[in-house]
Design an enzyme around this catalytic site. Structure first.
Site, PDB file in Angstrom:
ATOM      1  N   CYS A 197       0.826  -1.227   0.000  1.00  0.00           N
ATOM      2  CA  CYS A 197       0.000   0.000   0.000  1.00  0.00           C
ATOM      3  C   CYS A 197       0.852   1.265   0.000  1.00  0.00           C
ATOM      4  O   CYS A 197       1.843   1.339   0.725  1.00  0.00           O
ATOM      5  CB  CYS A 197      -0.859   0.065   1.260  1.00  0.00           C
TER       6      CYS A 197
HETATM    7  P1  XMP Z   1      -0.775  -7.801   2.834  1.00  0.00           P
HETATM    8  O1  XMP Z   1       0.032  -6.997   3.827  1.00  0.00           O
HETATM    9  O2  XMP Z   1      -1.358  -9.031   3.425  1.00  0.00           O
HETATM   10  O3  XMP Z   1      -2.000  -6.851   2.489  1.00  0.00           O
HETATM   11  O4  XMP Z   1      -0.019  -8.061   1.576  1.00  0.00           O
HETATM   12  C1  XMP Z   1      -3.059  -7.254   1.669  1.00  0.00           C
HETATM   13  C2  XMP Z   1      -4.095  -6.176   1.690  1.00  0.00           C
HETATM   14  O5  XMP Z   1      -3.581  -4.956   1.167  1.00  0.00           O
HETATM   15  C3  XMP Z   1      -4.666  -4.180   0.636  1.00  0.00           C
HETATM   16  N1  XMP Z   1      -4.299  -3.752  -0.716  1.00  0.00           N
HETATM   17  C4  XMP Z   1      -3.991  -2.497  -1.068  1.00  0.00           C
HETATM   18  N2  XMP Z   1      -4.013  -1.357  -0.371  1.00  0.00           N
HETATM   19  N3  XMP Z   1      -3.267  -0.194  -2.282  1.00  0.00           N
HETATM   20  C5  XMP Z   1      -3.651  -0.192  -0.979  1.00  0.00           C
HETATM   21  O6  XMP Z   1      -3.651   0.874  -0.346  1.00  0.00           O
HETATM   22  C6  XMP Z   1      -3.240  -1.304  -3.059  1.00  0.00           C
HETATM   23  O7  XMP Z   1      -2.874  -1.263  -4.233  1.00  0.00           O
HETATM   24  C7  XMP Z   1      -3.626  -2.511  -2.413  1.00  0.00           C
HETATM   25  N4  XMP Z   1      -3.724  -3.782  -2.858  1.00  0.00           N
HETATM   26  C8  XMP Z   1      -4.139  -4.519  -1.795  1.00  0.00           C
HETATM   27  C9  XMP Z   1      -5.888  -5.072   0.625  1.00  0.00           C
HETATM   28  O8  XMP Z   1      -6.695  -4.683   1.709  1.00  0.00           O
HETATM   29  C10 XMP Z   1      -5.285  -6.453   0.802  1.00  0.00           C
HETATM   30  O9  XMP Z   1      -6.173  -7.408   1.350  1.00  0.00           O
END
Ligand code: XMP
Length: 353
Positions: free
Chosen positions: A198
């Site tokens: 993120c």
């Molecule tokens: P982890 O830390 O498990 O996180 O890899 C997965 C979660 O990250 C969120 N997610 C995003 N948040 N931009 C964001 O701000 C993105 O491009 C993005 N892609 C995923 C999402 O909640 C996921 O489950």
């Protein structure tokens, strides 16, 4: 004075008296939404490099659930769901789940989850997904405390059959949790800007560190909370559950496995797979979306083999965590925690080598 906000590395759980003899007997049974249960508190994230049918089937075999992502045509998202449902139908899972947890009852339905957005085709998509066998719809938007989510919940509740639960998010405040509960959500997806890829907090300055976020929300809601983003270890999972969450959503931990969508990439220094943020430029480009409001990165991560082994490791770690607090199940798991200094964090990791 403003409050401090904490995340997983800022806290450690405090061990307490235990009579747990064997970790094997510890139950990880939990609730994922108002009417659906899991035998293990793991949900695969609805990202296009994390969860399609192969991942969802392996998650279900381990007692968890996978959320099929929405970056597919309605037809293809439904096909992924049908593949999962066909497997479930074989009745293998009902039997398996009753061996995974004593709390599992025959009348429970195995959850099948898929994601929708709040724009364009979301009503048509949700109806098609339910016809394909989904019983939990996840409204997947970055800022879930939004009027469009309120309207989407109302609309979906009016057109979908009663057995379908709606999980909504992502949210990061107590007020958002209260509002989504009032709007009719059956579960909350919690965490803003804490995911491994993120860039929301950098780009916008918004987001709440995970421990404070989960604590604030779990203090006011009666709905099952899914802690999403920033989970790197079974220790982080234990912390999220200790704070009152019922499940965790996993992205990076299970990306790069055999069952995550995408090809294995061979390089001189080993095998890799791509992992990309849902709001990354790469994902937007791949799905022909406007290349604006980018709030995520993309990368390659080492190939990890079968997700089954990753999930087994997480379950083992979590059962150990419960035994340190004397809990036989997740309901009993209410350890105290302390805020640690940087020296405490250094001590918490292997520091001899
Ligand atoms: P982890 O830390 O498990 O996180 O890899 C997965 C979660 O990250 C969120 N997610 C995003 N948040 N931009 C964001 O701000 C993105 O491009 C993005 N892609 C995923 C999402 O909640 C996921 O489950």
């Amino acid at each position: 004075m403003r409050r401090h906000a904490y995340t997983y590395d800022d806290i450690q759980l405090v061990p307490s008296f235990s009579k747990v003899i064997s970790r094997k007997n510890i139950s990880l049974f939990t609730k994922v939404s108002q009417h659906y249960y899991l035998c293990a508190p793991f949900v695969a994230s609805c990202m296009d490099t994390v969860c399609e049918s192969k991942m969802a089937i392996k998650m279900a075999e381990a007692g968890g659930v996978g959320c099929i992502h929405r970056f597919l045509s309605i037809e293809n998202e439904c096909k992924e769901v049908e593949t999962v449902v066909d497997y479930i139908k074989k009745n293998i899972l009902q039997k398996k789940w009753s061996t995974l947890s004593n709390d599992w009852k025959e009348e429970f339905a195995i959850p099948v989850m898929a994601a929708v957005g709040v724009n364009e085709d979301f009503v048509e998509r949700a109806i098609a997904l339910v016809n394909a066998g989904v019983n939990i719809i996840l409204i997947d938007v970055a800022h879930g405390h939004h009027e469009l989510v309120q309207k989407a919940i109302a609309k979906l509740k009016s057109v979908l059959p009663k057995h379908v639960d709606i999980i909504a998010g992502n949210i990061a405040s107590a007020q958002a949790a209260k509002d989504l509960e009032n709007w009719g959500a059956d579960g909350l997806r919690v965490g803003v800007g804490g995911g491994s890829l993120c860039t929301t907090r950098l780009k916008t300055g918004f987001g709440v560190p995970n421990v404070t976020c989960l604590e604030d929300i779990n203090a006011v809601t009666t709905l099952p909370v899914m802690a999403d983003g920033g989970i790197r270890t079974s220790g982080d999972i234990a912390k999220a559950l200790a704070l009152g969450s019922q499940t965790v959503m996993l992205g990076s931990l299970i990306a790069g496995t055999k069952e995550s969508p995408g090809q294995i990439i061979e390089k001189n220094n080993g095998l890799f797979k791509r992992y990309r943020g849902a709001a990354s430029l790469e994902t937007k480009t791949a799905h022909g979306k406007e290349q604006r409001n980018v709030e995520g990165e993309s990368t390659v991560i080492p190939f990890k083999g079968g997700v089954k082994f990753v999930l087994q490791g997480l379950q083992d770690g979590l059962r150990s965590a419960l035994s340190y607090s004397g809990a036989n199940n997740l309901k009993e798991f209410k350890p105290d925690y302390l805020i640690v200094t940087n020296a405490g964090l250094t001590e918490a990791k292997p520091h001899l080598l």
